[in-house]
Design a protein around this motif. Structure first.
Motif, PDB file in Angstrom:
ATOM      1  N   LEU A   1      -3.999  -4.505  -0.951  1.00  0.00           N
ATOM      2  CA  LEU A   1      -5.210  -3.695  -0.836  1.00  0.00           C
ATOM      3  C   LEU A   1      -6.407  -4.465  -1.381  1.00  0.00           C
ATOM      4  CD1 LEU A   1      -3.684  -0.372  -2.116  1.00  0.00           C
ATOM      5  CD2 LEU A   1      -4.911  -0.548   0.044  1.00  0.00           C
TER       6      LEU A   1
ATOM      7  N   GLY B   1     -10.531  -0.794  -0.996  1.00  0.00           N
ATOM      8  CA  GLY B   1      -9.491   0.048  -0.419  1.00  0.00           C
ATOM      9  C   GLY B   1      -8.684   0.767  -1.481  1.00  0.00           C
ATOM     10  N   PHE B   2      -8.388   0.056  -2.566  1.00  0.00           N
ATOM     11  CA  PHE B   2      -7.641   0.674  -3.653  1.00  0.00           C
ATOM     12  C   PHE B   2      -8.445   1.792  -4.301  1.00  0.00           C
ATOM     13  CE2 PHE B   2      -6.731   0.949  -8.222  1.00  0.00           C
ATOM     14  CZ  PHE B   2      -5.426   1.399  -8.156  1.00  0.00           C
TER      15      PHE B   2
ATOM     16  N   GLU C   1       0.803  -1.221   0.000  1.00  0.00           N
ATOM     17  CA  GLU C   1       0.000   0.000   0.000  1.00  0.00           C
ATOM     18  C   GLU C   1       0.837   1.273   0.000  1.00  0.00           C
ATOM     19  OE1 GLU C   1      -3.477   2.221   2.657  1.00  0.00           O
ATOM     20  OE2 GLU C   1      -2.872   0.161   3.130  1.00  0.00           O
TER      21      GLU C   1
END
Length: 231
Positions: free
Chosen positions: A198, A202-203, A148
């Motif tokens: 991720l 989330g990405f 991340e």
């Protein structure tokens, strides 16, 4: 992060060395991979060239390169040679962490008398280009190698160098899909293990800080995002 960057660079350098000898890195894989139940899927994708192809017509159609445009190819690998970018009317700029990849591309460009903007050896999260420099760009087949923190820095850099409203295509692994599982095993065998950690949600939340999603498509083991730079 530095260790992973070094591993990726060394792996692709080895691939270039093998390629110069006429050896394909994806040949002669170990039995632990060739006996995997998803290996036949990998063979099918390889035969049809449907991994997350930088040469997809959909990418060219979306980016719509024109004379006078500057195009940035982040994590470019050998796209200039095989993805059709040498024929685009836009000016090509490539960034790759593998020194031998960049050397190969420079030789290819010189031999074929191609006019390119730049071929830069370095990480895509820190590039030498000015802010708001590029009209169009892509990063295909690269973010899967990183966690991340690096992905965040890379997205920030992509955003920085792109012009407001510039079009950009990138991809991430479709984690958990059969195609992604077998490709991940092969990439690890080649010395460049996938580190992407991720979720899709989330990405996309992270991505929203920098780009607007025009649309997305599942392609082989990856998900391609077609984006607009939000500034």
């Amino acid at each position: 992060m530095d260790k992973q960057l070094e591993m990726v660079a060394q792996s692709y350098d080895r691939g270039i060395d093998l390629g110069r000898k006429g050896i394909d890195s994806y040949d002669n894989l170990p039995e632990s991979i060739t006996s995997h139940p998803y290996y036949s899927l990998f063979q099918q994708m390889r035969e049809l060239d449907t991994f997350s192809d930088s040469a997809r017509k959909e990418i060219a159609d979306y980016l719509a390169p024109e004379t006078g445009m500057k195009f940035i190819d982040m994590g470019c690998c050998v796209n200039l040679m095989y993805a059709g970018y040498k024929d685009w009317p836009s000016t090509y700029y490539g960034v790759d962490i593998s020194p031998k990849t960049i050397d190969l591309l420079k030789g290819f460009a010189e031999k074929n008398r191609l006019s390119v903007g730049d071929l830069h050896c370095g990480s895509m999260h820190e590039t030498p280009y000015e802010t708001n420099f590029f009209d169009i760009g892509e990063c295909v087949g690269s973010l899967e190698y990183f966690e991340e923190d690096f992905v965040r820095q890379a997205l920030k850099e992509f955003h920085r160098v792109m012009k407001p409203g510039g079009r950009f295509v990138l991809d991430i692994p479709n984690v958990g899909s059969p195609a992604c599982v077998i490709c991940g095993l092969i990439e690890a065998h080649l010395g460049r293990p996938d580190k992407f950690n991720l979720s899709i949600e989330g990405f996309e939340a992270l991505l929203g800080n920098f780009f607007t999603i025009h649309h997305k498509e599942a392609v082989g083991p990856m998900i391609q995002y077609f984006l607009v730079c939000a500034k």
